[in-house]
Design a protein around this motif. Structure first.
Motif, mmCIF file in Angstrom:
data_model
loop_
_atom_site.group_PDB
_atom_site.id
_atom_site.type_symbol
_atom_site.label_atom_id
_atom_site.label_comp_id
_atom_site.label_asym_id
_atom_site.label_seq_id
_atom_site.Cartn_x
_atom_site.Cartn_y
_atom_site.Cartn_z
ATOM 1 N N GLN A 1 0.807 -1.222 0.000
ATOM 2 C CA GLN A 1 0.000 0.000 0.000
ATOM 3 C C GLN A 1 0.839 1.270 0.000
ATOM 4 O OE1 GLN A 1 -2.435 -0.594 3.480
ATOM 5 N NE2 GLN A 1 -4.011 -1.679 2.320
ATOM 6 N N LYS A 2 2.009 1.231 0.607
ATOM 7 C CA LYS A 2 2.764 2.468 0.822
ATOM 8 C C LYS A 2 4.066 2.577 0.049
ATOM 9 C CE LYS A 2 0.928 2.798 5.509
ATOM 10 N NZ LYS A 2 1.272 2.824 6.922
ATOM 11 N N PHE A 3 4.524 1.481 -0.553
ATOM 12 C CA PHE A 3 5.850 1.489 -1.176
ATOM 13 C C PHE A 3 6.006 2.592 -2.213
ATOM 14 C CE2 PHE A 3 8.749 0.415 -4.589
ATOM 15 C CZ PHE A 3 9.920 0.240 -3.891
ATOM 16 N N TRP A 4 5.136 2.621 -3.227
ATOM 17 C CA TRP A 4 5.350 3.548 -4.340
ATOM 18 C C TRP A 4 5.282 4.998 -3.914
ATOM 19 C CZ3 TRP A 4 8.108 2.165 -8.092
ATOM 20 C CH2 TRP A 4 8.100 0.841 -8.538
ATOM 21 N N ASN A 5 4.338 5.347 -3.048
ATOM 22 C CA ASN A 5 4.275 6.741 -2.590
ATOM 23 C C ASN A 5 5.523 7.118 -1.796
ATOM 24 O OD1 ASN A 5 1.881 7.397 -3.820
ATOM 25 N ND2 ASN A 5 0.636 6.910 -2.047
ATOM 26 N N THR A 6 5.967 6.199 -0.953
ATOM 27 C CA THR A 6 7.174 6.464 -0.165
ATOM 28 C C THR A 6 8.392 6.576 -1.077
ATOM 29 O OG1 THR A 6 6.234 5.231 1.687
ATOM 30 C CG2 THR A 6 8.609 5.620 1.735
ATOM 31 N N TYR A 7 8.516 5.657 -1.998
ATOM 32 C CA TYR A 7 9.657 5.660 -2.913
ATOM 33 C C TYR A 7 9.670 6.919 -3.777
ATOM 34 C CZ TYR A 7 12.958 4.037 -6.458
ATOM 35 O OH TYR A 7 14.021 3.930 -7.317
ATOM 36 N N LYS A 8 8.518 7.288 -4.337
ATOM 37 C CA LYS A 8 8.448 8.481 -5.187
ATOM 38 C C LYS A 8 8.749 9.756 -4.397
ATOM 39 C CE LYS A 8 4.398 7.430 -6.847
ATOM 40 N NZ LYS A 8 3.121 7.437 -7.568
ATOM 41 N N SER A 9 8.233 9.842 -3.179
ATOM 42 C CA SER A 9 8.533 11.046 -2.395
ATOM 43 C C SER A 9 10.013 11.080 -2.021
ATOM 44 C CB SER A 9 7.644 11.146 -1.155
ATOM 45 O OG SER A 9 7.959 10.141 -0.225
ATOM 46 N N GLY A 10 10.602 9.918 -1.799
ATOM 47 C CA GLY A 10 12.036 9.846 -1.530
ATOM 48 C C GLY A 10 12.866 10.283 -2.723
ATOM 49 N N LEU A 11 12.403 9.944 -3.925
ATOM 50 C CA LEU A 11 13.107 10.365 -5.132
ATOM 51 C C LEU A 11 13.108 11.884 -5.299
ATOM 52 C CD1 LEU A 11 11.898 7.743 -7.774
ATOM 53 C CD2 LEU A 11 14.184 7.939 -6.758
ATOM 54 N N MET A 12 12.111 12.530 -4.737
ATOM 55 C CA MET A 12 12.022 13.983 -4.842
ATOM 56 C C MET A 12 12.799 14.681 -3.723
ATOM 57 S SD MET A 12 10.398 13.972 -7.548
ATOM 58 C CE MET A 12 10.249 15.698 -7.825
ATOM 59 N N TYR A 13 13.305 13.927 -2.760
ATOM 60 C CA TYR A 13 13.982 14.528 -1.605
ATOM 61 C C TYR A 13 15.452 14.103 -1.500
ATOM 62 C CZ TYR A 13 15.040 15.674 3.241
ATOM 63 O OH TYR A 13 15.623 16.160 4.383
ATOM 64 N N TRP A 14 15.680 12.801 -1.402
ATOM 65 C CA TRP A 14 17.018 12.305 -1.073
ATOM 66 C C TRP A 14 18.119 12.689 -2.045
ATOM 67 C CZ3 TRP A 14 18.249 11.188 3.580
ATOM 68 C CH2 TRP A 14 17.287 10.695 4.449
ATOM 69 N N PRO A 15 17.894 12.661 -3.353
ATOM 70 C CA PRO A 15 19.005 13.031 -4.247
ATOM 71 C C PRO A 15 19.526 14.456 -4.023
ATOM 72 C CG PRO A 15 17.290 11.930 -5.483
ATOM 73 C CD PRO A 15 16.732 12.184 -4.105
ATOM 74 N N PHE A 16 18.702 15.304 -3.455
ATOM 75 C CA PHE A 16 19.108 16.695 -3.284
ATOM 76 C C PHE A 16 19.787 16.975 -1.939
ATOM 77 C CE2 PHE A 16 15.485 16.472 -6.142
ATOM 78 C CZ PHE A 16 16.078 16.969 -7.285
ATOM 79 N N VAL A 17 19.657 16.068 -0.987
ATOM 80 C CA VAL A 17 20.239 16.323 0.337
ATOM 81 C C VAL A 17 21.362 15.365 0.710
ATOM 82 C CG1 VAL A 17 18.122 17.352 1.218
ATOM 83 C CG2 VAL A 17 18.533 14.927 1.590
ATOM 84 N N GLN A 18 21.568 14.312 -0.023
ATOM 85 C CA GLN A 18 22.527 13.302 0.409
ATOM 86 C C GLN A 18 23.874 13.280 -0.264
ATOM 87 O OE1 GLN A 18 20.734 9.543 -0.297
ATOM 88 N NE2 GLN A 18 21.597 9.361 -2.308
ATOM 89 N N PRO A 19 24.158 14.095 -1.256
ATOM 90 C CA PRO A 19 25.494 13.978 -1.846
ATOM 91 C C PRO A 19 26.590 13.999 -0.784
ATOM 92 C CG PRO A 19 24.175 15.430 -3.182
ATOM 93 C CD PRO A 19 23.368 15.108 -1.938
ATOM 94 N N PRO A 20 27.599 13.174 -0.977
ATOM 95 C CA PRO A 20 28.636 12.977 0.040
ATOM 96 C C PRO A 20 29.514 14.213 0.249
ATOM 97 C CG PRO A 20 29.181 11.781 -1.960
ATOM 98 C CD PRO A 20 27.820 12.371 -2.167
#
Length: 176
Positions: free
Chosen positions: A120-139
């Motif tokens: 029930q929650k995977f795709w919404n969680t994954y898609k919202s993560g795609l909009m957030y994590w790439p912008f805050v996690q670079p090493p």
């Protein structure tokens, strides 16, 4: 306070894996407690304990090993290397982490269908993560503390996800 930070840095240099796992678990659990507080309801310490268990048993260890594997496989901080690491993280590690979280929580909550929340929650969680994590996690910070920084960023992401979920629930229409 400065002494505490020095002690943490010393522990991270001497015992990086356990320091990261414990710090990751503590920060992620604190983030869960903060989420509950932001919702305005009473604290559910059982849920916070379950979140901490999943995080310490899987997420903290997975992220520690994953970050090191990425750094060895794709060394460097050039834009190309960073973008490749972020892409690998989102394509490989994110689905594993999201799946492990929902499945682990369902197991600890004693649910009959341990994959229902995941479905029930995977795709919404994954898609919202795609909009957030790439912008805050670079090493940008030292590898030895990189895995432990994720819960701090994750608390912000969870707050955004929670707000979006509540907004979506308000706009849902009942089925005829």
């Amino acid at each position: 306070m400065a002494g505490w930070w020095r002690a943490l840095a010393r522990a991270a240099r001497r015992y990086p894996w356990p320091t990261n796992v414990l710090l990751y678990g503590a920060l992620f659990s604190a983030g869960d407690a903060l989420q509950q507080r932001l919702r305005g309801g009473p604290a559910d310490w059982r849920q916070t304990r379950q979140v901490g268990t999943v995080v310490v048993a899987f997420h903290a260890n997975f992220n520690y090993v994953w970050q090191r594997l990425l750094e060895r496989a794709l060394p460097g901080r050039t834009p190309r290397a960073v973008l490749t690491k972020v892409l690998c993280d989102q394509v490989v590690a994110a689905p594993i982490a999201v799946s492990a979280f929902y499945t682990g929580m369902s197991i600890l909550q004693g649910k009959d269908d341990i994959f229902l929340d995941l479905e029930q929650k995977f795709w919404n969680t994954y898609k919202s993560g795609l909009m957030y994590w790439p912008f805050v996690q670079p090493p940008k910070h030292p590898l030895r503390m990189r895995p432990a920084s994720r819960p701090l960023l994750g608390t912000s992401w969870c707050s955004r996800a929670l707000a979006a979920e509540e907004m979506e629930q308000r706009h849902e229409r009942p089925a005829p």
